[in-house]
Structures are given as structure tokens and as C-alpha cells.
Design a protein around this motif. Structure first.
Motif, PDB file in Angstrom:
ATOM      1  N   ILE A 111       0.893  -1.130  -0.065  1.00 57.02           N
ATOM      2  CA  ILE A 111       0.131  -0.102  -0.028  1.00 57.02           C
ATOM      3  C   ILE A 111       0.782   1.262   0.070  1.00 57.02           C
ATOM      4  O   ILE A 111       1.746   1.488   1.045  1.00 57.02           O
ATOM      5  CB  ILE A 111      -0.910  -0.018   1.195  1.00 57.02           C
ATOM      6  CG1 ILE A 111      -1.892  -1.159   1.244  1.00 57.02           C
ATOM      7  CG2 ILE A 111      -1.902   1.404   1.441  1.00 57.02           C
ATOM      8  CD1 ILE A 111      -3.096  -1.037   2.465  1.00 57.02           C
ATOM      9  N   ILE A 209      -8.383   3.549  -2.993  1.00 56.78           N
ATOM     10  CA  ILE A 209      -9.137   3.230  -1.883  1.00 56.78           C
ATOM     11  C   ILE A 209     -10.484   2.265  -2.242  1.00 56.78           C
ATOM     12  O   ILE A 209     -10.873   1.556  -1.366  1.00 56.78           O
ATOM     13  CB  ILE A 209      -9.651   4.509  -1.214  1.00 56.78           C
ATOM     14  CG1 ILE A 209      -9.649   4.389   0.476  1.00 56.78           C
ATOM     15  CG2 ILE A 209     -11.027   4.914  -1.754  1.00 56.78           C
ATOM     16  CD1 ILE A 209      -8.471   4.399   0.864  1.00 56.78           C
ATOM     17  N   PHE A 212     -10.711  -1.510  -1.343  1.00 53.22           N
ATOM     18  CA  PHE A 212     -11.387  -1.924   0.026  1.00 53.22           C
ATOM     19  C   PHE A 212     -12.968  -2.361  -0.161  1.00 53.22           C
ATOM     20  O   PHE A 212     -13.593  -2.812   0.921  1.00 53.22           O
ATOM     21  CB  PHE A 212     -11.048  -0.811   1.354  1.00 53.22           C
ATOM     22  CG  PHE A 212      -9.746  -0.740   1.637  1.00 53.22           C
ATOM     23  CD1 PHE A 212      -8.920  -1.854   1.442  1.00 53.22           C
ATOM     24  CD2 PHE A 212      -9.343   0.401   2.298  1.00 53.22           C
ATOM     25  CE1 PHE A 212      -7.605  -1.757   2.031  1.00 53.22           C
ATOM     26  CE2 PHE A 212      -8.023   0.473   2.790  1.00 53.22           C
ATOM     27  CZ  PHE A 212      -7.050  -0.496   2.901  1.00 53.22           C
ATOM     28  N   LEU A 241      -2.965   4.971   9.131  1.00 50.22           N
ATOM     29  CA  LEU A 241      -4.397   4.726   9.141  1.00 50.22           C
ATOM     30  C   LEU A 241      -5.251   6.030   9.259  1.00 50.22           C
ATOM     31  O   LEU A 241      -6.554   5.898   8.741  1.00 50.22           O
ATOM     32  CB  LEU A 241      -4.874   3.911  10.394  1.00 50.22           C
ATOM     33  CG  LEU A 241      -4.285   2.517  10.759  1.00 50.22           C
ATOM     34  CD1 LEU A 241      -4.876   1.799  11.747  1.00 50.22           C
ATOM     35  CD2 LEU A 241      -4.632   1.519   9.476  1.00 50.22           C
ATOM     36  N   TRP A 243      -4.499   8.410   7.562  1.00 50.10           N
ATOM     37  CA  TRP A 243      -4.574   8.717   6.109  1.00 50.10           C
ATOM     38  C   TRP A 243      -5.664   7.872   5.227  1.00 50.10           C
ATOM     39  O   TRP A 243      -6.409   8.620   4.426  1.00 50.10           O
ATOM     40  CB  TRP A 243      -3.068   8.506   5.397  1.00 50.10           C
ATOM     41  CG  TRP A 243      -3.283   8.280   4.097  1.00 50.10           C
ATOM     42  CD1 TRP A 243      -3.396   9.852   3.074  1.00 50.10           C
ATOM     43  CD2 TRP A 243      -3.395   7.614   2.938  1.00 50.10           C
ATOM     44  NE1 TRP A 243      -3.427   9.342   1.746  1.00 50.10           N
ATOM     45  CE2 TRP A 243      -3.406   7.979   1.636  1.00 50.10           C
ATOM     46  CE3 TRP A 243      -3.049   6.185   3.164  1.00 50.10           C
ATOM     47  CZ2 TRP A 243      -3.211   7.285   0.486  1.00 50.10           C
ATOM     48  CZ3 TRP A 243      -3.224   5.419   2.111  1.00 50.10           C
ATOM     49  CH2 TRP A 243      -3.275   5.941   0.889  1.00 50.10           C
ATOM     50  N   LEU A 244      -5.821   6.577   5.412  1.00 48.89           N
ATOM     51  CA  LEU A 244      -6.632   5.887   5.005  1.00 48.89           C
ATOM     52  C   LEU A 244      -8.192   6.551   5.319  1.00 48.89           C
ATOM     53  O   LEU A 244      -8.997   6.509   4.404  1.00 48.89           O
ATOM     54  CB  LEU A 244      -6.790   4.466   5.511  1.00 48.89           C
ATOM     55  CG  LEU A 244      -5.624   3.623   4.923  1.00 48.89           C
ATOM     56  CD1 LEU A 244      -5.420   2.170   5.538  1.00 48.89           C
ATOM     57  CD2 LEU A 244      -5.352   3.483   3.386  1.00 48.89           C
ATOM     58  N   GLU A 247      -8.648   9.711   3.093  1.00 52.34           N
ATOM     59  CA  GLU A 247      -8.944   9.217   1.801  1.00 52.34           C
ATOM     60  C   GLU A 247     -10.308   8.658   1.582  1.00 52.34           C
ATOM     61  O   GLU A 247     -10.934   8.990   0.685  1.00 52.34           O
ATOM     62  CB  GLU A 247      -7.990   8.033   1.196  1.00 52.34           C
ATOM     63  CG  GLU A 247      -6.508   8.677   0.999  1.00 52.34           C
ATOM     64  CD  GLU A 247      -6.636   9.561  -0.343  1.00 52.34           C
ATOM     65  OE1 GLU A 247      -6.753   9.157  -1.450  1.00 52.34           O
ATOM     66  OE2 GLU A 247      -6.118  10.779  -0.081  1.00 52.34           O
TER      67      GLU A 247
END
Length: 529
Positions: A111, A209, A212, A241, A243-244, A247
Motif C-alpha cells: 500500500i 481506496i 477496500f 490509518l 490517512w486511509l 482518503e
């Protein structure tokens, strides 16, 4: 487990099944409790229930235990004893579709994110910068945006910092003082981050993203992040995390309250998210958590104590599972009281006392009802997972990775033209001086050198020709003059050489002298230079 009768069936109490309402699943949740009380199994039961309902999940695997969700479980004597209590006769053990991820690319699909995607706020937290250094980093990003320079990886950021430092005077009046010492401090922080292996995280291709948000065979895909190595750098883990989450928030469209969420995000070791975090970043985290549910995303925090989280965050977590807490110290006792106060009271027992007497696999449970109100806290037992409890083998993990639909998508890094390449090219062009030509155009010095050499050769040749013509004229003049004189005087001059021989000798001597003289001058001239 999930079925039409019970829905998202998570636990069982004296009054029956305790299930999460699908429409309330995006109102977030909390799994808390001391180490070894069953938090990981509770997470696994929740995740596979969402999976069976067609909801994809993301989770960080701290010890490798959650990898077992990829394999079917089996009936054990412990599970068999609890079947009558849960009202389950023939459990259908089953695996979940899983994709393994790893920031370092060792135990799963890589990732990556670009530096620009991370942004100066999160990057400042990751680097541990102070306010002044964070301000300079913001300036660097602003200048890169104005110049259209992409900051994709670490070398791009280093190049931009170097560029801004060298041109600091040009930007001081617009953005304020940019000191070389501050830039140097940021560069040192980047070096430390690279030593931790973070350079593997930054670059292209950046992670999509939407990978997911996948289903397979009607089940939600479980995205499991290998975090055993990542946990060794707590700031990198928590910032990654976060940042995820950012996003997801910035990418996904508004959908409101759905019958089931589009994604459930389990954030383990949640206390790390708020350690050494600036007020500005904390406010941003609170905002993302508050608003992301409208994107169809539910966030479930896993930590030891509820008061590990800020009150503004804790107040947004509607679905709660509290495992046992130990009250050995005054601080622990205060944490127990805080945990008890977060529940809606049950007259059948004292919540504060119950928290300290819960057994492994037992918990205090309160889920939101259909109207969004917190349910009365119940003392309950968590269901057993239908998937495998415990880690899988490295061979099983490798097989799952190779069979994944995204296998190979992120494996090879890509180095696009960005700030580093552009700034390097500009520096090389600036270091090469330009020479104007007669026509007014500019020719580089290295292109001019062979032209000068050709002119020099032509100049020598013209001098040799001129010398030969002069010698030829002089020789012929002498011969003609001698012949005329002999005719007039009647004398006869003796000579052993013919006219042709005299001409050749004269012109050859003249050419030789001229060439020798020009070469000597050229050598001396170069020595002087």
C-alpha cells in the motif's frame, strides 16, 4: 454471525440475542478491555458477521491472529458446550474472502501513497515537526503547487526542500522567513523516517481506496493489514490509518444512512491515534469521524480503556462492547468508573462492579436500537467465530496473495516525472553557460567548440595558401627578371636547377614555415590560457 432472524448477531445475554442494527452500524463503535480478555475474538466475530451480510471490512492485524479469518473454523469441545446457550444447533463454519496488505510489501499487497496525498498536516505529525518547521513544510507544498511540481516520493520532497532553501530570498516577502536551519531540521527528520522504512510507503502507484470496497460471492472482502512490523513505529502506524480514513472521507460520495454500511473500519490500538497529536489535527480527526458516517463508513475503535479517546470522539461511538478491566491502581479505578458511566444503566447489576468481574469472552454490551438510542447495558457472552481462531501458515498466506484479484497491481513501483526530475534538469541547464551567435540566437558553449576548431583550421589553411602564392610569385618574378637581364646584357647565368624545381622548392618551404609558425603560436596560446 449473520442471518435473517437475528441480523448481525454478536453476543447472547439472558434476554436473548444481541445484534447490531444494520442501519445503525455506521454510527461507529468501541471494543475495550484489558489485554487477554477477548477483544480480538470480538473483532473477528463482528467482522465476519459484516462479511456474511455483504459488507467489506478493513482491520489491522497486530499479531497475525486475524489472518485465521481466511480459513473455515472447526467444532471444538469448548464451542460444543456453548451451542445450547446460544441456541445454535449446527453452526456453518466458513471462511471469509480476504486480501492481505502490508506497507512494507512483505506479508501482503503493498500500500503506497504519494507525499502530496499525505499532505503537510499528516506529514508534520509523522515527522514530529514543531510549529515553525510545520509552517516551512506548508510553504514548500504551496510553492510546489504554484509551480505545478508533483511531490510523489521522498526524493521529490528532499529536492523541493533544497530548492526552497536556495531560493529563500525570493519567497521571504511572500511567505515569510525560511531559514536554512529549519530546512535542515526537516531533512534530518526525513532521514530518520527513511531509516524506519517509510520510504517504501511513499511513491507510485498509489493505493486505490475503492479496492477496500469489494465483495466476492455475495460476501464482503476482508482487507487485513499486516501490522506486526508497522507497530514498531507507532506514529507511522497511526498516521497511515488516519490517512486511509481521510482518503475514504474525501473520495466516497454522500449516501446517508443505508440498510448496511459500505465499509466497516476497525482501528486497533486506537490510543496511538491521539498521542502527541496537535490540537489542529485532533480537531480534524474528530471532524472526519463525525462526518464519515454519511459516506456509509462505520469506524470501530479497539483499545484498553474508553478514556484513551477524547470525549468528543467517545461520544460518537454508539455500539459498545466492554470486556474486563483491572482496577489495581487509583488510575485504573478511575478508568473503570469512566467506562461504567458511558453505559445506560441496567437495574439488574452494578456496571462498575461487573466490569472487574467479567470472564474471558464475556462483556458488557450496548448497541443502538432502531431509533438510534443506546440500549440498556447487558452482561453477555460473545459468540464464537465461524472462521479459524489463530494465525495461518506462511504458505497459506502466499497462496491467498497470489490468488487475489489485485495480485501484481501494486507490486512494481513507478517513477513518474515529478519535482526531483524537473528541478535536476533546471539545475543542469542553469549550470551550462549560453553563447550568443551572430544571428542573435543562443548556442551552448559545448556546441560552439567544434565550430571554433573548424574556423581555426580554415584560418591556418588560408595563411598557408597565401604564403604559397607569395612564394610562387616571388620565385617566378626572380626567374623572369634574371632572364630579361641576361637578354639585355648578353650574359648567361649558370644554374643547375630547372624552373619547375625552383618553384616547388620555394612554395614547399613557404608552406612549411607557415604551418610550423601557426602550430607553435597555437600551442603557446593554449599554455598561456
Amino acid at each position: 454471525m449473520y442471518d435473517n432472524e437475528h441480523g448481525l448477531y454478536i453476543a447472547h445475554c439472558a434476554e436473548g440475542a444481541l445484534s447490531i442494527q444494520g442501519k445503525m452500524a455506521n454510527r461507529h463503535g468501541l471494543i475495550a478491555g484489558a489485554t487477554g480478555t477477548g477483544k480480538t475474538v470480538t473483532l473477528q466475530v463482528m467482522a465476519e458477521s459484516f462479511c456474511q451480510a455483504g459488507v467489506p471490512c478493513f482491520m489491522a492485524d497486530m499479531k497475525g491472529d486475524l489472518s485465521g479469518i481466511s480459513q473455515s473454523g472447526a467444532l471444538s469441545s469448548f464451542i460444543e458446550k456453548r451451542l445450547p446457550e446460544f441456541g445454535i444447533e449446527n453452526p456453518q463454519f466458513q471462511a471469509c474472502p480476504v486480501r492481505f496488505y502490508d506497507v512494507f510489501g512483505e506479508q501482503g499487497h503493498p500500500i503506497r501513497a504519494t507525499i502530496s496525498q499525505m499532505g503537510p498536516l499528516l506529514l508534520s505529525r509523522l515527522l514530529g515537526l514543531n510549529d515553525t518547521q510545520e509552517g516551512v513544510l506548508n510553504i514548500v507544498f504551496r510553492i510546489a503547487d504554484e509551480r505545478g511540481l508533483l511531490i510523489l516520493d521522498m526524493k521529490d520532497l528532499r529536492s523541493m526542500l533544497d530548492y526552497v532553501s536556495k531560493h529563500a530570498k525570493e519567497y521571504t516577502t511572500t511567505y515569510g522567513n525560511i531559514s536554512a536551519a529549519t530546512v535542515g531540521a526537516i531533512q534530518r527528520s526525513l532521514l530518520q523516517l527513511e531509516d524506519q522504512g517509510a520510504n517504501k510507503f511513499f511513491g507510485e502507484p498509489s493505493f486505490d481506496i475503492h479496492d477496500f470496497l469489494q465483495t466476492e460471492g455475495g460476501k464482503g472482502v476482508m482487507s487485513v493489514l499486516a501490522a506486526d512490523k508497522l507497530m514498531m513505529q507507532p506514529k507511522l502506524y497511526s498516521t497511515f490509518l488516519l490517512w486511509l480514513l481521510s482518503e475514504l472521507y474525501s473520495t466516497l460520495p454522500e449516501v446517508g444512512d443505508l440498510d448496511m454500511p459500505k465499509l466497516v473500519f476497525f482501528f486497533d490500538e486506537a490510543h496511538m491515534l491521539f498521542e502527541d497529536t496537535s490540537k489542529a489535527l485532533t480537531e480534524k480527526i474528530e471532524q472526519v469521524i463525525r462526518l464519515i458516517r454519511s459516506k456509509g463508513v462505520g469506524i470501530y475503535f479497539i483499545t484498553q480503556y474508553p478514556n484513551d479517546l477524547p470525549d468528543n470522539v467517545l461520544g460518537q461511538l454508539g455500539n459498545r462492547v466492554q470486556h474486563a478491566l483491572h482496577a489495581y491502581t487509583p488510575k485504573d479505578q478511575k478508568a473503570v468508573r469512566t467506562a461504567a458511566d458511558t453505559f445506560r444503566t441496567n437495574p439488574e447489576f452494578k456496571t462498575e462492579e461487573a466490569i472487574t468481574t467479567l470472564e474471558t469472552g464475556e462483556a458488557l454490551v450496548s448497541f443502538l436500537d432502531a431509533k438510534g438510542a443506546p440500549g440498556i447495558v447487558q452482561r453477555a457472552k460473545i459468540l464464537f467465530p465461524l472462521s479459524q481462531i489463530g494465525a495461518i501458515t506462511p504458505g497459506q498466506r502466499s497462496d491467498i496473495i497470489r490468488q487475489s484479484r489485485i495480485f501484481g497491481k501494486y507490486d512494481e513501483t513507478k517513477d513518474s516525472e515529478s519535482a526531483y526530475e524537473i528541478l535536476m534538469r533546471e539545475a543542469e541547464e542553469a549550470a551550462t553557460p549560453a553563447v550568443p551567435e551572430k544571428g542573435g540566437s543562443i548556442r551552448q558553449a559545448d556546441e560552439e567548440k567544434p565550430v571554433k576548431g573548424e574556423k581555426k583550421k580554415a584560418n591556418i589553411f588560408s595563411k598557408v595558401v597565401k604564403a604559397v602564392i607569395t612564394a610562387l610569385t616571388a620565385t617566378l618574378g626572380t626567374i623572369v627578371g634574371t632572364a630579361v637581364s641576361d637578354k639585355v646584357t648578353g650574359k648567361k647565368t649558370k644554374s643547375t636547377k630547372s624552373t619547375a624545381e625552383k618553384v616547388v622548392k620555394s612554395t614547399t618551404s613557404a608552406a612549411t614555415r607557415t604551418i610550423t609558425r601557426e602550430i607553435t603560436r597555437d600551442i603557446l596560446g593554449n599554455l598561456v590560457k
